[in-house]
Design an enzyme around this catalytic site. Structure first.
Site, PDB file in Angstrom:
ATOM      1  N   LYS A   1       2.668   7.064  14.715  1.00 52.87           N
ATOM      2  CA  LYS A   1       1.665   6.067  15.145  1.00 52.87           C
ATOM      3  C   LYS A   1       2.206   4.659  14.938  1.00 52.87           C
ATOM      4  CE  LYS A   1      -1.874   4.766  12.344  1.00 52.87           C
ATOM      5  NZ  LYS A   1      -2.012   3.307  12.182  1.00 52.87           N
ATOM      6  N   ASN A   2       2.735   4.388  13.751  1.00 54.63           N
ATOM      7  CA  ASN A   2       3.113   3.014  13.421  1.00 54.63           C
ATOM      8  C   ASN A   2       4.433   2.592  14.046  1.00 54.63           C
ATOM      9  OD1 ASN A   2       0.731   2.904  12.063  1.00 54.63           O
ATOM     10  ND2 ASN A   2       1.611   3.057  10.015  1.00 54.63           N
TER      11      ASN A   2
ATOM     12  N   CYS B   1     -10.788  -4.093   7.649  1.00 59.45           N
ATOM     13  CA  CYS B   1     -11.244  -2.712   7.507  1.00 59.45           C
ATOM     14  C   CYS B   1     -11.509  -2.492   6.014  1.00 59.45           C
ATOM     15  CB  CYS B   1     -10.193  -1.744   8.047  1.00 59.45           C
ATOM     16  SG  CYS B   1      -8.613  -1.958   7.258  1.00 59.45           S
TER      17      CYS B   1
ATOM     18  N   ASP C   1       0.332   4.211   2.456  1.00 62.75           N
ATOM     19  CA  ASP C   1      -0.418   5.124   3.329  1.00 62.75           C
ATOM     20  C   ASP C   1      -0.479   6.538   2.769  1.00 62.75           C
ATOM     21  OD1 ASP C   1       0.775   3.594   6.427  1.00 62.75           O
ATOM     22  OD2 ASP C   1      -0.709   2.962   4.949  1.00 62.75           O
TER      23      ASP C   1
ATOM     24  N   ARG D   1      -7.668   8.671  14.473  1.00 63.13           N
ATOM     25  CA  ARG D   1      -6.900   7.463  14.811  1.00 63.13           C
ATOM     26  C   ARG D   1      -5.403   7.698  14.628  1.00 63.13           C
ATOM     27  NH1 ARG D   1      -7.841   2.528  11.581  1.00 63.13           N
ATOM     28  NH2 ARG D   1      -6.026   2.026  12.856  1.00 63.13           N
TER      29      ARG D   1
ATOM     30  N   ARG E   1      -7.206  -7.911   5.515  1.00 64.87           N
ATOM     31  CA  ARG E   1      -6.210  -7.844   6.588  1.00 64.87           C
ATOM     32  C   ARG E   1      -6.029  -9.191   7.295  1.00 64.87           C
ATOM     33  NH1 ARG E   1      -5.665  -2.326   7.777  1.00 64.87           N
ATOM     34  NH2 ARG E   1      -3.560  -2.817   8.475  1.00 64.87           N
TER      35      ARG E   1
HETATM   36  C1  EPZ Z   1       1.152  -1.791   8.706  1.00 66.38           C
HETATM   37  O1  EPZ Z   1      -0.021  -2.597   8.587  1.00 66.38           O
HETATM   38  C2  EPZ Z   1       0.666  -0.389   9.019  1.00 66.38           C
HETATM   39  N1  EPZ Z   1      -0.076  -0.381  10.276  1.00 66.38           N
HETATM   40  C3  EPZ Z   1      -0.243   0.109   7.879  1.00 66.38           C
HETATM   41  O2  EPZ Z   1      -0.597   1.452   8.180  1.00 66.38           O
HETATM   42  C4  EPZ Z   1       0.554   0.088   6.581  1.00 66.38           C
HETATM   43  O3  EPZ Z   1      -0.290   0.488   5.522  1.00 66.38           O
HETATM   44  C5  EPZ Z   1       1.082  -1.322   6.327  1.00 66.38           C
HETATM   45  O4  EPZ Z   1       1.876  -1.761   7.466  1.00 66.38           O
HETATM   46  C6  EPZ Z   1       1.961  -1.376   5.089  1.00 66.38           C
HETATM   47  O5  EPZ Z   1       3.033  -0.510   5.214  1.00 66.38           O
HETATM   48  C7  EPZ Z   1       0.608  -0.347  11.441  1.00 66.38           C
HETATM   49  O6  EPZ Z   1       1.829  -0.349  11.474  1.00 66.38           O
HETATM   50  C8  EPZ Z   1      -0.204  -0.288  12.702  1.00 66.38           C
HETATM   51  P1  EPZ Z   1       1.247  -5.649   6.343  1.00 66.38           P
HETATM   52  P2  EPZ Z   1       0.109  -4.216   8.520  1.00 66.38           P
HETATM   53  O7  EPZ Z   1       1.170  -6.814   7.249  1.00 66.38           O
HETATM   54  O8  EPZ Z   1       1.193  -4.662   9.417  1.00 66.38           O
HETATM   55  C9  EPZ Z   1      -1.165  -8.699   3.596  1.00 66.38           C
HETATM   56  C10 EPZ Z   1      -2.047   3.250   8.482  1.00 66.38           C
HETATM   57  O9  EPZ Z   1      -2.767   3.891   7.706  1.00 66.38           O
HETATM   58  N2  EPZ Z   1      -0.986  -9.652   4.699  1.00 66.38           N
HETATM   59  O10 EPZ Z   1       2.583  -5.205   5.821  1.00 66.38           O
HETATM   60  O11 EPZ Z   1      -1.246  -4.766   8.704  1.00 66.38           O
HETATM   61  C11 EPZ Z   1      -2.120  -7.569   3.974  1.00 66.38           C
HETATM   62  O12 EPZ Z   1      -3.465  -7.985   3.782  1.00 66.38           O
HETATM   63  C12 EPZ Z   1      -1.998   1.751   8.399  1.00 66.38           C
HETATM   64  O13 EPZ Z   1      -1.294   3.765   9.361  1.00 66.38           O
HETATM   65  C13 EPZ Z   1      -1.394 -10.973   4.514  1.00 66.38           C
HETATM   66  O14 EPZ Z   1      -1.901 -11.355   3.449  1.00 66.38           O
HETATM   67  O15 EPZ Z   1       0.550  -4.380   6.986  1.00 66.38           O
HETATM   68  C14 EPZ Z   1      -1.720  -6.467   3.033  1.00 66.38           C
HETATM   69  O16 EPZ Z   1      -2.322  -6.684   1.777  1.00 66.38           O
HETATM   70  C15 EPZ Z   1      -2.913   1.208   7.306  1.00 66.38           C
HETATM   71  N3  EPZ Z   1      -1.255 -11.853   5.540  1.00 66.38           N
HETATM   72  C16 EPZ Z   1      -0.199  -6.648   2.922  1.00 66.38           C
HETATM   73  O17 EPZ Z   1       0.068  -8.007   3.340  1.00 66.38           O
HETATM   74  C17 EPZ Z   1      -0.716 -11.473   6.754  1.00 66.38           C
HETATM   75  O18 EPZ Z   1      -0.600 -12.332   7.654  1.00 66.38           O
HETATM   76  C18 EPZ Z   1       0.591  -5.686   3.784  1.00 66.38           C
HETATM   77  O19 EPZ Z   1       0.232  -5.924   5.115  1.00 66.38           O
HETATM   78  C19 EPZ Z   1      -0.323 -10.114   6.922  1.00 66.38           C
HETATM   79  C20 EPZ Z   1      -0.456  -9.232   5.880  1.00 66.38           C
END
Ligand code: EPZ
Length: 419
Positions: free
Chosen positions: A22-23, A116, A305, A397, A121
């Site tokens: 998915k990711n 969510c 995850d 999802r 996020r």
């Molecule tokens: C990706 O989400 C994945 N989703 C998530 O998988 C996964 O848990 C996550 O990476 C971490 O590995 C997809 O790829 C579609 P991040 P993403 O930006 O890109 C904070 C699943 O279950 N942050 O690395 O949203 C954020 O709040 C999903 O498949 C900011 O503060 O993750 C979080 O605490 C869930 N500001 C941390 O960084 C920003 O601008 C990690 O987020 C962006 C992120």
């Protein structure tokens, strides 16, 4: 209400083919928008997040067709600048189209993507990086408009190795003037597959998989055929299921090279894990051993995850295990539902302390988000009697057909509805 009914208490035996990631596929679908040609994406998982992304690409003027697991995206007539509020807020990863829409059209108006239950996020890291590349962002009441007359390559250093922000920078930088040097980039395998897709289409990106990525802008891109790698999180979910319920399974096509941290934890818990050339073999002939301290981390650390699936499995361990969540601020929603099944878990800040040993009992529980829902299915496989898990749509999802997969492992499980 959409639900899953599991009658557990037996070990798992059998084999499952691990679906496409998915990711990995979501940013690749966004990247197809950058290419004024036809792209064919093979091994595309049949999951609702892909359906959402197809809707967004169609709204952007792409022609999208999906038969079995082959996705065809024809972006030659793409014109879109606006994505519908329901599509954007319906799926968090719609934010991935930010970089692609700016790269293709130089403009995007969008609502803020839904937060969510696992956290707020925010997208501040995305916005700050894109502004440095020349994007002007106007915040509005219910969203924002981002414009870039022309994107320019630059040196960027992310404050946190955000996966999504790394992906958006890469998608914009491919169309920017000059070179972009991205430091503190995310190192997840999904970044590697996105860059492999783009390089096959003619881009020039080096360093993917490391924390330093260089993107040379404005290389001409052409349509390609690309096969999505297997989903390391789905494979890890089923490893956790065997840890908790016991048994012997073969996970065909599991991306073994991307699962080192999960394999290490499974071995610590007492499983025999081996790569058989066809897939990952997992054998668990006794209750899992407790694990003193598991900390989620960015890749190659233990993935956030898989925190909920592992938490469910460790309720079977004789003794105390501690899981610490360091990536998201609110990712223990599964705990309340596991407690309904008799689990002894307490939360201290960002740590879950699991006192395992007594068998879970069947109950009616509710999925609150994708991976927590997957963890509840594991708990249902472990519990005797019957467990009903409502809100199955969260699980759909990211998992093509979780009931089919567990049925292949001998579990008495069906999808259905409750009144
Ligand atoms: C990706 O989400 C994945 N989703 C998530 O998988 C996964 O848990 C996550 O990476 C971490 O590995 C997809 O790829 C579609 P991040 P993403 O930006 O890109 C904070 C699943 O279950 N942050 O690395 O949203 C954020 O709040 C999903 O498949 C900011 O503060 O993750 C979080 O605490 C869930 N500001 C941390 O960084 C920003 O601008 C990690 O987020 C962006 C992120």
């Amino acid at each position: 209400m959409d639900a899953i009914c599991v009658r557990g208490g037996n070990p798992l035996f059998g084999e499952v083919r691990i679906q496409g990631s998915k990711n990995a596929v979501l940013p690749i679908m966004a990247a197809a928008l950058l290419i004024n040609d036809i792209c064919i994406i093979e091994n595309c998982p049949r999951i609702t997040d892909v359906e959402y992304m197809k809707l967004l690409l169609s709204e952007a003027g792409c022609f999208v067709s999906h038969s079995d697991r082959k996705l065809v995206i024809d972006a030659r007539c793409a014109t879109g600048e606006r994505m519908s509020k329901e599509a954007v807020t319906g799926m968090r990863s719609s934010i991935m189209l930010l970089g692609a829409m700016l790269g293709r059209f130089g403009k995007i108006s969008s609502s803020y993507p839904g937060g969510c239950v696992i956290g707020k996020r925010p997208i501040d890291i995305h916005i700050r990086a894109l502004k440095k590349m020349g994007v002007r962002v106007r915040e509005e009441a219910d969203g924002f408009t981002a414009k870039a007359s022309h994107l320019k390559g630059c040196i960027l250093n992310l404050p946190f190795p955000s996966v999504g922000a790394t992906e958006n920078v890469i998608l914009a930088a491919v169309k920017a003037e000059g070179d972009t040097y991205l430091y503190n980039a995310a190192k997840e395998p999904e970044i590697v597959s996105l860059c492999a897709f783009l390089n096959k289409a003619g881009a020039q990106i080096t360093g993917a998989g490391s924390d330093r990525i260089k993107i040379t802008g404005q290389k001409p891109l052409h349509g390609i055929t690309y096969r999505v790698p297997a989903d390391r999180i789905v494979a890890g979910t089923y490893v956790c299921a065997v840890l908790g319920a016991g048994g012997h399974v073969l996970l065909r096509d599991a991306p073994y090279g991307e699962m080192e941290s999960m394999v290490r934890i499974a071995t610590l818990a007492g499983a025999e894990v081996a790569w058989s050339g066809e897939g990952l073999s997992v054998l668990m002939e006794q209750k899992p051993r407790p694990i003193a301290n598991v900390k989620t981390a960015v890749y190659p650390g233990f993935p956030t995850d898989l925190q909920s699936p592992l938490l469910a499995a460790l309720t079977a361990a004789e003794g105390v295990s501690v899981l610490e969540e360091t990536i998201f601020e609110d990712r223990f929603r599964i705990v309340g539902e596991l407690q309904k099944m008799g689990a002894d878990i307490r939360i201290e800040g960002q740590k879950a302390i699991v006192k395992g040993g007594s068998r879970l009992r069947g109950a009616c529980v509710s999925a609150g988000e994708l991976r927590g829902g997957a963890g509840l299915v594991i708990a249902g496989c472990m519990a005797d009697q019957e467990t009903v898990i409502t809100n199955r749509h969260f699980i759909d999802r990211g998992y093509e057909d979780i009931c089919r997969d567990y049925q292949n492992l001998g579990v008495n499980i069906v999808a259905g509805k409750t009144e």
